[in-house]
Design an enzyme around this catalytic site. Sequence first.
Site, PDB file in Angstrom:
ATOM      1  CG  PHE A 243      -1.646  -1.334   1.388  1.00 40.33           C
ATOM      2  CD1 PHE A 243      -2.618  -1.752   0.494  1.00 40.33           C
ATOM      3  CD2 PHE A 243      -1.285  -2.187   2.413  1.00 40.33           C
ATOM      4  CE1 PHE A 243      -3.226  -2.993   0.629  1.00 40.33           C
ATOM      5  CE2 PHE A 243      -1.877  -3.429   2.556  1.00 40.33           C
ATOM      6  CZ  PHE A 243      -2.851  -3.828   1.663  1.00 40.33           C
ATOM      7  CD  GLU A 706      -3.124   4.613  -5.872  1.00 37.65           C
ATOM      8  OE1 GLU A 706      -2.548   4.991  -4.847  1.00 37.65           O
ATOM      9  OE2 GLU A 706      -2.650   3.757  -6.612  1.00 37.65           O
TER      10      GLU A 706
END
Lengths: 742, 168, 327
Positions: A243, A706
């Site tokens: 991430f 995202e």
Amino acid sequence: MPTKHIGQPYDRSDARDKVLGRATYTAEHLVPDLLHGHVISSKIACGRITHLNTDHALKIPGVIAVLSHKTDFKTARFDLSYKDMDSPPGSPFRPFSTPEVKFAMQPIALVVAESTELARYAARLVEVTYEVDPHNTDLMGSLSESKAGKGLRAGVESPSNRGDFRAAYNKSEVQTSSDYLHPSQHHNPMEMHASIVHYHDEKSLTIYDKTQGVKNSQHYVTMAFGLRKKNVRVLSPFVGGAFGSGLRPQYQLFLATLAALELKRSVKVQLTRPQMFSFGHRPKTHQTVSLGASRDGKINAIFHHAVGETSRFEDYIENVATWAAKLYDAENVEQQYRIVPLDTYTPLDMRAPGGASGLYALECAMDELATELKMDPLDLRLKNYSEEDPSAGKPFSSKALKECFAQGSTRFGWDSRHQRTDTPYGKHRGSGMATGIWDALQFPTRAAATLASDLKLEIRIATADIGTGTYTIMKQIAAEELGLPTESVDAKLGDTDFPFAFIQGGSATAASVGSAVRKACRKVQKQLLKEAGKMKNSPFQHADIDDVVFEDGLLKRKDDPQMQTSLKQIFADRDIDQIDKKCTWTPNLLKQRKYSMNTHSAVFVEVEVDADVGFVSVERVVVAVAAGRILNPKTARSQILGGVVWGISMALHEESYMDNSLGRFINHDFANYHIPVNADIKDIEVIFVEEDDTVVNPLGVKGLGEIGLVGVPAAVANAVFDATGKRVRELPITPDKLFAEP
Amino acid sequence: MPETSGSPLPEPIPITLKINGSSHSIEVRPWSTLLDVLRDHIHLTDTKIGCDHGQCGACTILLNGQRINSCLSLAVMHNGDEITTIGGIADCENLHPLQQAFIKHDALQCGYCTPGQICSAIGLVSEGHAKSREDIRELMSGNLCRCGAYTNIVDAIEEVMRSESSTT
Amino acid sequence: MRPFKYNRPLDLATASNAGTSGSFIAGGTNLLDLMKCDVEQPSQLVDLNHLGLGSISETADGGLELGALATNTTTAYHPIVQERYPILSRAILAGASPQLRNKATNGGNLLQRTRCPYFFDTDSPCNKRVPGSGCPAKEGYSKLHAILGASDSCIATHPSDMCVALRALDATIRVSGPHGERRIEFADFHRLPGDQPEIETSLEKGEVITAILLPADGFADNFAYFKVRERASYAFALVSVAAVARLEGNQLKEGRVALGGVAAKPWRDLEAESLLCDQPCNAETFGNFADALLQSAKTYPGNRFKVPMARAAIVRALSEATHLNQL
């Protein structure tokens, strides 16, 4: 637009290994005679080490060494040698280079022992004394000290301005202005950061590293330690989430390499969960959004100012205040992002860096304006919808946001959202929506393809699969191009022996890696056709690549599919063992520079709030996503689901609590740093509104990492307002901020 | 006050663990957890370490059939016990129904929490307390998934639960 | 962890004896965590798992004896507990995770140490861990911290859910030690911090909890366990409330309320509970009671919200226990 393989919901190709426990993550590679390193973290936030006594630790049998700033080691002299692909401007942190302490939990020593148990124990026996300097970790107390950052990085742009915000705002019929705050957050992938350095000799190493880019780790290690690339191989075939935490080489890589070279032994260093709070993080950000509009909802003036934290040694900037100018066609826009250097580690891109923060504030402000105008928040978005990118004055390569609004709102039942009457006692239901936008980034990428005579195809790229499904789409694209079953394709990644790929970030991988795979396979196609043309009585003698198709292991002429040959026959006839092709794919900048390229989403959320005690439950999310072509609807849906969970988490749960008096993040574990558990996540529906985008890349792919997140925090906050009438302008919306005081 | 001079290391103690059907006779110091023993001592890395403090569930194994956090269990306290890790779930190459369902529903992304999730789900099904999706969510809440695959995990478990209840 | 010896006694006397110079371990879910953090540094671990303390059985006075080594899972799903002491089952299942409950024992649950993050972080001051070093929670992170019964030296809370229900049920604890067996009323088991926050219970060195005794009345018809936390599961309480009641028609004859997450022990205020005797069942009664109970509350910058939140939670729990909303 699904074709034979692309757009098909294939199972994740590495899923079998993962459910069997056979996927090997970084700390799990078997290396002979491995030593174990345990990092000692600084107790103070600012000052210097005056005394470091390792005697007791070294007396324990099995403890090999304690490395620290006192160790006499040679690494590169200049800061430049420690820069990586994602370094912000400034001087990268260099572990053990001085006794200075620049942030709490800074690595100050490494205990190396024959077992992890021993290393952990011996670390407790190292005595450290400090000279303490005053520290400042308080963003809110230091807003007045903000400054403009120096310089930018890949993917980061300067906020743009147009018109005269102040004048227009003052003349606006309706004005809203609010401040928003969200805390620092840490990536916390489930797999903790680790590196294993397999020592061969003082010049050559094989390294397993938890990273989003093996080439980045290789670059860093070779530069910092003065080694040659051909002698340092970095592998990372499976990454247990990242991430963003793996976008920069983390300090365990430096420490493991240092220990291996100093001790001439193989060394593993794995961080602890608390140490996962000791490096980069999403910066705490304070934002102000002011909107000026006419009574009918036309926005004329937008002001978006943000101030975020950075470290004393690097200027970390992200795209927080750049989105309003792209999303809405207001004529007067003022945007700014400033930073405050504090005694913390440098922030680091964390899933949807900037976008998650900026769109939270902007889309909450839109909701506040809609409330002020007594207008449906969806209508307000439509009223100010921009078909073109007003910040760049260019058309979008594609933008199906309107269709996302339409499909999402219908599916959600937006128009009838206030008609339900079945809310249980004491609970309040509410609905909110928000828009999401993210960039369609891509980076030059190289690929290698090898087709063997048994039609086994191998694709190699030094990219990563952090759970995104890279392996799976590589196979699908290759199978599509060469007309082979996906089972015949082996996708290989996470190895510096493979051709170059940029770090896996910014939602750029599917587009970049996918395009490179396609290009490499096309080169194989051309070679096959060329060889086929040389076969006896070949129907392909003068055929052009556009005249043929590759299907089911056959090469066929489009004009007469009966004119065909099996690919195996080509290998046999031409007496070749395999075809090897390499390529470099670069985005077509000439074509692209006339366009803005973005993904979009419309997010609709229903919450239930137990108003007595302020507990929010997200009951239902519908997210409609426009992100070009979807390569695999199954894995793509998963990525969006994950993004939504992250958005809920940001809205309701996540906070790295900085104790400003100690200068430490104090809730540094999973007991007190909350991410959602299974019980927090209920119904999430994902809709893909496909776009036929011929500009972005030949595959028409824009990326999904995202876009699933960005609109969600605001949509949740707006739903909470709808349910309770309370605007909580500070994330996370925990019960203490929301419950009804009697 | 924490002591700073070292204490002598206690002697290793011989124990036998039955792991995935095979017997492992090893010597461990009292301070080694089951998780340390599995991953570091006998290199069975199919069980994952996510926090080492009982806060994430990545290290979930079945101990005599019950799901537990192996990071909070000392190996010396489990002499003679039967341990099943994700590596012992499948019948040779035939996947366990939950493994199949996890693949089908894409109930994983990075895959790091997956061994713990599946072991936990096996425990959940055999405990028999979950009757609804809501129950599954609650009783799977000891397994964090940072990728956010929760809804797919519930889909996978629900499917297996339903098919088991229809066949019994 | 630091090195320690491992001892596996097979009878209570030996265990007790060994316990005078070591720490007892049962499920280990809290102790091992603390040892990894270097908060606990026992030189010897005494394993209580082989003493035959794991059974659950009915007692002569109509109550229930919960073996100290029975797991939280076994206890929560035990048919008699579910039928006659549902509040206990509910409270246990509101805590931790299935995996932890499968290992954690009843005795261990009582002896859990606080979840104050400063207590866990050995690089931070903490009077409970290092007496005299200070308490940063008072001006810092204090969401999980006390509003009742705290002292200047420590504002930590007891993190258990199970204990909150046991307090409401007026359980008794049976212990066995070097000086024989004794019983401790639940109210007297946990101690408030005062100026010795490192001492948390009234157990003497070497004393082993052998059982928890539940009285006959389990309030199966009128009970509620209501927990406020920051996520839907697997989180410690900001505030939790165990409420049980005895009703005659709409009249409240007796009400007992124990609070979790607000003090170093499950909190009850017997004086305030007199306001629940012979009162009409309504929000006003409950609110008056809550106000009285919370009158002595003292808050810190990070937990001011807990007083009104506790009030709301008490009213909610009593309403549920008395089925007020269905009246």
